[in-house]
Design an enzyme around this catalytic site. Structure first.
Site, PDB file in Angstrom:
ATOM      1  N   ARG A 437       0.973  -1.252   0.076  1.00 15.01           N
ATOM      2  CA  ARG A 437      -0.038   0.022   0.053  1.00 15.01           C
ATOM      3  C   ARG A 437       0.878   1.314  -0.080  1.00 15.01           C
ATOM      4  O   ARG A 437       1.934   1.405   0.729  1.00 15.01           O
ATOM      5  CB  ARG A 437      -0.915  -0.153   1.410  1.00 15.01           C
ATOM      6  CG  ARG A 437      -1.700   1.213   1.544  1.00 15.01           C
ATOM      7  CD  ARG A 437      -3.014   1.255   0.709  1.00 15.01           C
ATOM      8  NE  ARG A 437      -3.672   2.393   0.956  1.00 15.01           N
ATOM      9  CZ  ARG A 437      -4.842   2.770   0.688  1.00 15.01           C
ATOM     10  NH1 ARG A 437      -5.263   2.023  -0.605  1.00 15.01           N
ATOM     11  NH2 ARG A 437      -5.566   3.933   0.810  1.00 15.01           N
ATOM     12  N   HIS A 508      -4.244  -1.106   8.261  1.00 12.28           N
ATOM     13  CA  HIS A 508      -4.989  -1.333   7.163  1.00 12.28           C
ATOM     14  C   HIS A 508      -5.878  -0.302   6.706  1.00 12.28           C
ATOM     15  O   HIS A 508      -6.549  -0.142   5.649  1.00 12.28           O
ATOM     16  CB  HIS A 508      -5.752  -2.682   7.019  1.00 12.28           C
ATOM     17  CG  HIS A 508      -5.284  -4.043   6.891  1.00 12.28           C
ATOM     18  ND1 HIS A 508      -4.252  -4.419   7.714  1.00 12.28           N
ATOM     19  CD2 HIS A 508      -5.316  -4.720   5.717  1.00 12.28           C
ATOM     20  CE1 HIS A 508      -3.833  -5.603   7.193  1.00 12.28           C
ATOM     21  NE2 HIS A 508      -4.296  -5.892   5.906  1.00 12.28           N
ATOM     22  N   GLU A 533     -12.827 -19.831  29.057  1.00 13.90           N
ATOM     23  CA  GLU A 533     -12.058 -20.593  29.822  1.00 13.90           C
ATOM     24  C   GLU A 533     -11.317 -19.862  31.147  1.00 13.90           C
ATOM     25  O   GLU A 533     -10.071 -19.818  31.371  1.00 13.90           O
ATOM     26  CB  GLU A 533     -10.928 -20.979  28.862  1.00 13.90           C
ATOM     27  CG  GLU A 533     -11.183 -22.358  28.192  1.00 13.90           C
ATOM     28  CD  GLU A 533     -10.412 -22.286  27.182  1.00 13.90           C
ATOM     29  OE1 GLU A 533      -9.079 -21.874  26.835  1.00 13.90           O
ATOM     30  OE2 GLU A 533     -10.535 -23.315  26.193  1.00 13.90           O
TER      31      GLU A 533
HETATM   32  C1  LIG Z   1     -17.978 -17.452  22.220  1.00  9.29           C
HETATM   33  C2  LIG Z   1     -18.035 -17.808  23.574  1.00  9.29           C
HETATM   34  C3  LIG Z   1     -17.890 -19.296  23.727  1.00  9.29           C
HETATM   35  C4  LIG Z   1     -17.909 -19.940  24.939  1.00  9.29           C
HETATM   36  N1  LIG Z   1     -17.843 -21.446  24.883  1.00  9.29           N
HETATM   37  C5  LIG Z   1     -18.111 -21.761  26.116  1.00  9.29           C
HETATM   38  C6  LIG Z   1     -18.184 -23.313  26.242  1.00  9.29           C
HETATM   39  O1  LIG Z   1     -17.867 -23.850  25.462  1.00  9.29           O
HETATM   40  N2  LIG Z   1     -18.492 -23.655  27.513  1.00  9.29           N
HETATM   41  C7  LIG Z   1     -18.879 -23.218  28.372  1.00  9.29           C
HETATM   42  O2  LIG Z   1     -18.897 -23.786  29.739  1.00  9.29           O
HETATM   43  N3  LIG Z   1     -18.861 -21.642  28.510  1.00  9.29           N
HETATM   44  C8  LIG Z   1     -18.099 -21.187  27.419  1.00  9.29           C
HETATM   45  N4  LIG Z   1     -18.315 -19.579  27.304  1.00  9.29           N
HETATM   46  C9  LIG Z   1     -18.683 -19.127  28.437  1.00  9.29           C
HETATM   47  C10 LIG Z   1     -17.251 -18.307  29.199  1.00  9.29           C
HETATM   48  O3  LIG Z   1     -16.533 -19.375  29.879  1.00  9.29           O
HETATM   49  C11 LIG Z   1     -17.804 -17.341  30.005  1.00  9.29           C
HETATM   50  O4  LIG Z   1     -18.523 -16.149  29.222  1.00  9.29           O
HETATM   51  C12 LIG Z   1     -16.746 -16.618  30.888  1.00  9.29           C
HETATM   52  O5  LIG Z   1     -16.464 -17.919  31.831  1.00  9.29           O
HETATM   53  C13 LIG Z   1     -17.274 -15.611  31.763  1.00  9.29           C
HETATM   54  O6  LIG Z   1     -18.506 -15.910  32.325  1.00  9.29           O
HETATM   55  P1  LIG Z   1     -19.816 -14.838  32.406  1.00  9.29           P
HETATM   56  O7  LIG Z   1     -19.853 -14.536  30.776  1.00  9.29           O
HETATM   57  O8  LIG Z   1     -21.076 -15.319  32.885  1.00  9.29           O
HETATM   58  O9  LIG Z   1     -19.257 -13.450  32.937  1.00  9.29           O
HETATM   59  P2  LIG Z   1     -19.277 -12.948  34.458  1.00  9.29           P
HETATM   60  O10 LIG Z   1     -18.880 -14.314  35.514  1.00  9.29           O
HETATM   61  O11 LIG Z   1     -20.643 -12.539  34.789  1.00  9.29           O
HETATM   62  O12 LIG Z   1     -18.348 -11.831  34.657  1.00  9.29           O
HETATM   63  C14 LIG Z   1     -18.674 -10.621  34.036  1.00  9.29           C
HETATM   64  C15 LIG Z   1     -17.640  -9.734  34.574  1.00  9.29           C
HETATM   65  O13 LIG Z   1     -17.392  -9.617  35.625  1.00  9.29           O
HETATM   66  C16 LIG Z   1     -16.276  -9.926  36.137  1.00  9.29           C
HETATM   67  N5  LIG Z   1     -16.009 -10.509  37.513  1.00  9.29           N
HETATM   68  C17 LIG Z   1     -17.068 -11.562  37.961  1.00  9.29           C
HETATM   69  N6  LIG Z   1     -16.901 -12.029  39.124  1.00  9.29           N
HETATM   70  C18 LIG Z   1     -15.656 -11.096  39.818  1.00  9.29           C
HETATM   71  C19 LIG Z   1     -14.889 -11.155  40.937  1.00  9.29           C
HETATM   72  N7  LIG Z   1     -15.321 -11.897  42.044  1.00  9.29           N
HETATM   73  N8  LIG Z   1     -13.985 -10.202  41.026  1.00  9.29           N
HETATM   74  C20 LIG Z   1     -13.836  -9.308  40.008  1.00  9.29           C
HETATM   75  N9  LIG Z   1     -14.634  -9.386  38.895  1.00  9.29           N
HETATM   76  C21 LIG Z   1     -15.557 -10.357  38.598  1.00  9.29           C
HETATM   77  C22 LIG Z   1     -15.433 -10.856  35.223  1.00  9.29           C
HETATM   78  O14 LIG Z   1     -14.259 -10.913  35.084  1.00  9.29           O
HETATM   79  C23 LIG Z   1     -16.033  -9.931  33.960  1.00  9.29           C
HETATM   80  O15 LIG Z   1     -15.375  -9.213  33.393  1.00  9.29           O
HETATM   81  C24 LIG Z   1     -17.831 -19.049  25.890  1.00  9.29           C
HETATM   82  C25 LIG Z   1     -18.248 -17.844  26.011  1.00  9.29           C
HETATM   83  C26 LIG Z   1     -18.327 -17.332  24.817  1.00  9.29           C
HETATM   84  C27 LIG Z   1     -18.333 -15.661  24.632  1.00  9.29           C
END
Ligand SMILES: Cc1cc2nc3c(=O)[nH]c(=O)nc-3n(C[C@H](O)[C@H](O)[C@H](O)COP(=O)(O)OP(=O)(O)OC[C@H]3O[C@@H](n4cnc5c(N)ncnc54)[C@H](O)[C@@H]3O)c2cc1C
Length: 550
Positions: A437, A508, A533
């Site tokens: 580019r 890009h 995870e």
């Molecule tokens: C595309 C995708 C694929 C996935 N695949 C799988 C799968 O195959 N199997 C599966 O089981 N799960 C899967 N997940 C789920 C994923 O593991 C969870 O989204 C993740 O563990 C976080 O849980 P939550 O989304 O409920 O967030 P929450 O636990 O509600 O957390 C929200 C925010 O609050 C913060 N928080 C929570 N508790 C605390 C604390 N005590 N202190 C400070 N901060 C805190 C967290 O760090 C986060 O930033 C997937 C998620 C996505 C987006």
């Protein structure tokens, strides 16, 4: 400014950084009561997790550069990167300590004995000097961003080469369509991957795997993920998680029954831990398993919701964490891990009815990236699973949380490899783009800032690569018992993937936002990496900081 530094200089920086980090960790351990009161110091605990992880990345990167030099394979570009990275991390640590001196518990005089030593600071500044990063950027662009790092092992090198060819021929041609149409990974590709033995790389030979080890698994993952994160690079993750959980706590009969079909790719796996109202606090899982009998078979009836279960439609089995003891006061001790068989379904929604009346309903949640496998919200209603599918047999009851966590350690390591693959792809397309580019009468790579940015991208990618490879070796040595190293590899590599892909997108310009340009896909794909995870803050606080501050 002279940037003519050697690996010995970088080692001096690393030693000072290590001395500083050790002191800071000791202080953090004291104020958190050996990690028991992390929640009263969350912000600082996160800083500590980051600092210790960056130190590990510096060490692993330097060890690699030194190791290959010793074997007569000195690589000047790798050395320059390792030196620059050591300098950058030391300056970053110094700035962090200066900004929150009280939390670190390291006063000026003590800081001066480590990374605040004027001589060390001067070395660090020279190491990370912009001219050094620019030089790296120019060389990376000249090589088209290619990754041909010396692996020091013929089998590993051959593995990387053959997977690269496979990914180029079988995965890459379909990657854009899969993403833009939100298609499902094809059975044809799964069969071809199975034929190559990709699902059995870290399964022991006695259970039908090839047992090439975690590093071969990482190299394979990296190449597949560079072609498509969800279209190939993530297919190994779920089998990997279940296989490790089985190896850790399955009965001999269960290992013999399930591991060979996981290794052969005959069984696709979904991991069902998360629930709509239960994410990071896994011990609160509410999906319940109730003991019962169906058609004379002893077993469990599972009822409740699950969320974000990736590949749940296509999967033949779900590794599902359920509450087997209704006493919620037991927390994690009331959870057990089940292998839940199901029929595979294409598409974004499915409903499975068991002859005995149980049901499993799934609906995929639309996402901006990570398309190709689909992540489902599930509802189970008296879904019957025979007793023999409780991982660990009767003795596995109440041990599901620990088994799941062992599985996640393997998943995190694998995710480090996925992140490196996405970054590699982002670096390569960016290196090619800035060379071709032109603006203001010059190729973009001729501008200093472009060189600097590309240089830092490549450096952070290679630091991520080395911390991940080193974690794979530790996993091999410790027979899969390591938890800290894979967590740190995941933390560093996933953050780097988000940043590197976004830097690549900026390089890009507007075209980086167009779906026809692969970099836009890498950006949305990378963003999921620090979420699953163990979402990043939880990984930092509950896994890394807890382990370090003990
Ligand atoms: C595309 C995708 C694929 C996935 N695949 C799988 C799968 O195959 N199997 C599966 O089981 N799960 C899967 N997940 C789920 C994923 O593991 C969870 O989204 C993740 O563990 C976080 O849980 P939550 O989304 O409920 O967030 P929450 O636990 O509600 O957390 C929200 C925010 O609050 C913060 N928080 C929570 N508790 C605390 C604390 N005590 N202190 C400070 N901060 C805190 C967290 O760090 C986060 O930033 C997937 C998620 C996505 C987006």
């Amino acid at each position: 400014m002279s940037t003519d530094l050697t690996l010995d200089h970088a080692r001096r920086i690393e030693k000072a950084l290590a001395a500083f980090t050790d002191e800071a960790l000791a202080h953090a351990s004291k104020i958190t009561g050996g990690g028991r009161n992390i929640d009263d110091h969350q912000v600082h605990a996160e800083r500590m997790a980051q600092a210790a992880t960056e130190l590990r990345a510096v060490r692993d990167f330097l060890a690699y550069a030194e190791g290959i030099a010793k074997e007569g394979k000195r690589d000047a570009l790798v050395e320059r990167m390792a030196i620059a990275f050591a300098g950058e991390m030391a300056v970053k640590a110094f700035a962090g300590a200066a900004a929150a001196a009280e939390d670190y518990g390291i006063d000026g005089a003590r800081l001066t004995r480590t990374i605040g030593d004027p001589e060390i600071l001067d070395l660090a500044r020279r190491a990370m000097h912009e001219s050094s990063y620019r030089e790296i950027g120019k060389q990376v662009a000249a090589q088209g961003g290619q990754n041909n790092l010396w692996l020091g092992d013929e089998v590993l090198t051959a593995t990387r080469e053959s997977v690269r060819v496979f990914a180029r021929n079988e995965v890459a041609p379909n990657a854009e369509k899969l993403h833009r149409h939100d298609d499902l990974v094809s059975d044809e590709l799964i069969a071809k991957m199975a034929e190559q033995g990709y699902f059995g790389l870290s399964v022991p030979e006695e259970y039908g795997g090839t047992e090439f080890g975690n590093l071969a698994m990482i190299l394979t993952t990296e190449e597949l993920a560079a072609a498509s994160l969800a279209g190939a690079g993530s297919l190994i993750t779920r089998p990997e998680i279940l296989a490790k959980a089985l190896q850790r706590g399955g009965t001999e009969a269960q290992k013999k029954k399930w591991l060979p079909s996981i290794a052969s790719g005959e069984l696709m796996v979904g991991i069902a831990v998360t629930e709509p109202n239960v994410g990071s606090d896994v011990a609160s899982v509410s999906c319940a398993a109730e003991r019962g009998t169906q058609d004379g078979v002893e077993g469990w009836f599972i009822t409740g919701p699950k969320a974000w279960c990736t590949f749940a439609g296509r999967a033949n089995v779900l590794a599902l964490l359920a509450r087997t003891n209704p006493d919620r006061a037991l927390g994690a001790k009331g959870l057990s891990l089940f292998i839940v068989p199901k029929d595979p379904f294409p598409g974004h929604a499915f409903e499975m009815k068991q002859p005995g009346g149980g049901s499993l309903v799934g609906k995929a949640d639309a996402t901006p990236g990570y398309r190709g496998m689909h992540s489902f919200t599930l509802q189970l209603d008296r879904y019957f699973v025979p007793a023999e599918n409780l991982v660990g047999g009767p003795e596995g009851e109440g041990k599901g949380f620990a088994l799941q966590m062992a599985g996640f350690a393997a998943g995190r390591l694998q995710t480090g490899g996925r992140a490196c693959g996405v970054m590699q792809a982002a670096l390569q397309v960016s290196a090619e783009y800035v060379a071709s580019r032109h603006q203001f009468g010059k190729a973009l790579i001729e501008f200093q800032l472009t060189q600097y940015k590309l240089g830092r991208m490549a450096t952070h990618l290679n630091a991520a690569r080395q911390i991940t490879y080193a974690a794979a070796r530790v996993m091999d040595e410790k027979g899969g018992e390591a938890a800290l190293e894979p967590a740190q590899a995941k933390l560093f590599a996933c953050d780097a993937a988000v940043w590197v892909s976004q830097e690549g997108q900026l390089l890009h310009g507007g075209w980086g936002y167009a779906e026809e340009y692969a970099i836009s896909r890498y950006v949305v794909d990378a963003q999921v990496l620090p979420i699953f995870e163990g979402v990043k803050p939880i990984l930092e606080l509950k896994v890394i900081a807890r382990s370090l501050l003990r």
